[in-house]
Design a protein around this motif. Structure first.
Motif, PDB file in Angstrom:
ATOM      1  N   VAL A 206      34.381  64.314  22.293  1.00 28.60           N
ATOM      2  CA  VAL A 206      33.597  63.905  21.132  1.00 28.60           C
ATOM      3  C   VAL A 206      32.419  64.852  21.023  1.00 28.60           C
ATOM      4  CG1 VAL A 206      32.084  62.084  20.273  1.00 28.60           C
ATOM      5  CG2 VAL A 206      34.310  61.500  21.251  1.00 28.60           C
ATOM      6  N   CYS A 207      32.160  65.326  19.804  1.00 27.34           N
ATOM      7  CA  CYS A 207      31.033  66.231  19.610  1.00 27.34           C
ATOM      8  C   CYS A 207      30.092  65.626  18.580  1.00 27.34           C
ATOM      9  CB  CYS A 207      31.558  67.593  19.146  1.00 27.34           C
ATOM     10  SG  CYS A 207      30.231  68.786  18.975  1.00 27.34           S
ATOM     11  N   THR A 360      28.791  78.350  18.830  1.00 27.50           N
ATOM     12  CA  THR A 360      29.038  78.669  17.416  1.00 27.50           C
ATOM     13  C   THR A 360      28.225  77.748  16.507  1.00 27.50           C
ATOM     14  OG1 THR A 360      31.275  79.315  18.016  1.00 27.50           O
ATOM     15  CG2 THR A 360      30.868  78.917  15.686  1.00 27.50           C
ATOM     16  N   TYR A 361      28.172  76.477  16.869  1.00 31.35           N
ATOM     17  CA  TYR A 361      27.455  75.506  16.032  1.00 31.35           C
ATOM     18  C   TYR A 361      25.959  75.829  16.004  1.00 31.35           C
ATOM     19  CZ  TYR A 361      26.086  70.873  14.217  1.00 31.35           C
ATOM     20  OH  TYR A 361      25.576  69.843  13.461  1.00 31.35           O
ATOM     21  N   ARG A 362      25.409  76.147  17.166  1.00 31.26           N
ATOM     22  CA  ARG A 362      23.987  76.442  17.223  1.00 31.26           C
ATOM     23  C   ARG A 362      23.662  77.726  16.456  1.00 31.26           C
ATOM     24  NH1 ARG A 362      20.384  75.661  22.228  1.00 31.26           N
ATOM     25  NH2 ARG A 362      22.406  75.723  23.230  1.00 31.26           N
ATOM     26  N   THR A 368      21.534  71.704  17.999  1.00 29.57           N
ATOM     27  CA  THR A 368      22.236  71.616  19.273  1.00 29.57           C
ATOM     28  C   THR A 368      23.099  70.357  19.267  1.00 29.57           C
ATOM     29  OG1 THR A 368      20.388  72.688  20.344  1.00 29.57           O
ATOM     30  CG2 THR A 368      21.940  71.548  21.782  1.00 29.57           C
ATOM     31  N   ALA A 369      24.391  70.545  19.326  1.00 28.28           N
ATOM     32  CA  ALA A 369      25.296  69.385  19.361  1.00 28.28           C
ATOM     33  C   ALA A 369      25.390  68.859  20.797  1.00 28.28           C
ATOM     34  CB  ALA A 369      26.671  69.805  18.866  1.00 28.28           C
ATOM     35  N   THR A 370      25.901  67.643  20.934  1.00 31.19           N
ATOM     36  CA  THR A 370      26.138  67.092  22.275  1.00 31.19           C
ATOM     37  C   THR A 370      27.619  66.782  22.410  1.00 31.19           C
ATOM     38  OG1 THR A 370      24.002  65.997  22.128  1.00 31.19           O
ATOM     39  CG2 THR A 370      25.429  65.300  23.920  1.00 31.19           C
ATOM     40  N   ILE A 371      28.185  67.181  23.547  1.00 30.80           N
ATOM     41  CA  ILE A 371      29.610  66.918  23.759  1.00 30.80           C
ATOM     42  C   ILE A 371      29.795  65.848  24.833  1.00 30.80           C
ATOM     43  CG2 ILE A 371      31.767  67.927  24.636  1.00 30.80           C
ATOM     44  CD1 ILE A 371      31.193  70.378  23.057  1.00 30.80           C
TER      45      ILE A 371
END
Ligand code: GLA
Length: 391
Positions: A206-207, A360-362, A368-371
């Protein structure tokens, strides 16, 4: 994992007594079957290993005293007089207690302390986890006999009627019925379900995009209305249909020109997504993860183009994931307008997948995404009986 010892100690510090029970209800991630539950259709979620826990003890009066350990806030109300509060989290607790009362269950007051590691507002159903945990806590404290599906319906009615969000039944149902290492194919019309094992070689990743979900509630209610309009219009040709669940793709194609946009596109998403959820569950049953992943990718395209609940930055997360090594499929999960994506990834590829996706997202968004690598877990349950100090 929440630290249960610390939960018990915080309860003791606040209430000068130990809790008699500690209850846990999980968040969820839906693998496929999105925006189908309120169309009487099929969903395929898993309960995750992030949960809301409540330490609790009965009182001799009618007062409910609640501490939110995460927010460092409190609430208190009387069971005999339950009103809406201006603090949203209060209403999840109050609404469920009221729903239990309205259903005729006799209740005593209680002292509660709540803590959760389900991220709030990310689309992993922190609210359903809270509602189900509250309902189950009162069920145990008052020795009530409430079948699991009824508990889920009570929790949903609290959210629909008290909190004011017209959600379907998926989130509450999986918070009750979840099973470790399995996904559940749920028929949201009769609430029957099948458990299907998740292949051990594959990780559910999950991201969390950390995009605030500001539009979600109003857009969600609007989508529901559009589905209702589609049913009304299609009844001219198919008078027996009660929901989009009753319409197949050929029937829709035969009359879709008579539906105005966006109703036509909404109906197309729901009708096809129901088919994808059924096919997906079958694919996973056969161990065909590649076929399942392909259906996830199609689901995302449909949520983006026909249901229009995605956002460009969510599309970026999904498309990046879909092209990374070891990824079978990726899609937006939950209601949309931000929140999380879900990807099925070969276990060996988890690390490079996470690194490349975050990078890539950043680089593209500055965010900053969380995985979370999620493990499918059991539904609501009591984790501690008589939670006094350990010997
Ligand atoms: C939210 C709702 C669910 C479901 C999903 C979309 O999570 O609470 O009932 O409708 O959105 O699939």
């Amino acid at each position: 994992m929440l630290d249960i010892g610390s939960l018990r100690d915080r309860f003791q510090q606040r209430y000068s007594a130990y809790p008699s029970i500690i209850v846990r209800a999980p968040g969820r991630v839906n693998l496929i079957g999105e925006h189908t539950d309120y169309n009487d259709g099929f969903v395929f979620p898993v309960a995750i290993d992030r949960a809301t826990c409540i330490a609790a003890r009965s009182r001799t009066d009618q007062t409910v005293q609640v501490v939110s350990s995460d927010l460092n806030e409190e609430d208190a109300f009387s069971i005999d007089h339950i009103e809406r509060s201006s603090r949203p989290w209060h209403n999840y607790v109050r609404g469920v207690v009221l729903a239990l009362r309205v259903a005729g269950h006799p209740l005593a007051g209680a002292d509660l302390l709540i803590a959760s590691d389900v991220p709030r507002g990310s689309g992993l159903s922190s609210s359903a986890a809270l509602e189900v945990a509250v309902g189950y806590t009162f069920q145990l404290l008052n020795h009530l006999n409430i079948p699991g599906k009824e508990l889920a319906l009570l929790a949903q009615s609290a959210e629909n009627n008290f909190v004011g969000v017209q959600c379907g039944i998926m989130d509450q149902l999986i918070a009750v019925l979840g099973r470790a290492d399995h996904a559940l194919l749920i028929d949201c019309r009769d609430l029957s379900y099948h458990t299907i094992p998740l292949p051990p070689s594959v990780a559910v990743m999950v991201c969390d995009s950390h995009i605030p979900r500001t539009l979600a509630a109003s857009a969600y209610n609007q989508r529901r209305q559009e589905c209702g309009t589609a049913v009304q219009l299609l009844q001219q040709w198919y008078p027996d249909i009660r929901a989009l669940r009753d319409v197949n793709e050929d029937q829709l194609t035969a009359h879709e020109d008579a539906l105005p946009e966006p109703v036509r596109s909404r109906a197309r998403h729901v009708v096809r997504e129901n088919r994808r959820a059924l096919q997906g569950a079958e694919a996973l049953k056969r161990g065909d993860v590649a076929a399942f992943g392909q259906l996830m990718n199609e689901s995302h395209a449909s949520l983006r183009d026909d249901y229009q609940v995605s956002l460009p930055d969510i599309d970026l997360l999904v498309e990046t994931a879909q092209h990374l090594a070891g990824c079978y499929g990726s899609r937006l999960t939950g209601a949309g307008f931000g929140g999380c994506t879900v990807s099925l990834v070969e276990r060996d590829a988890v690390e490079p997948f996470s690194r490349d996706l975050l990078h890539t997202y950043r680089a593209a968004t500055g965010r900053t995404a969380t995985i979370y690598v999620c493990r499918a877990s059991d539904g609501v349950g009591r984790i501690v009986d008589n939670a006094g100090p350990q010997e």
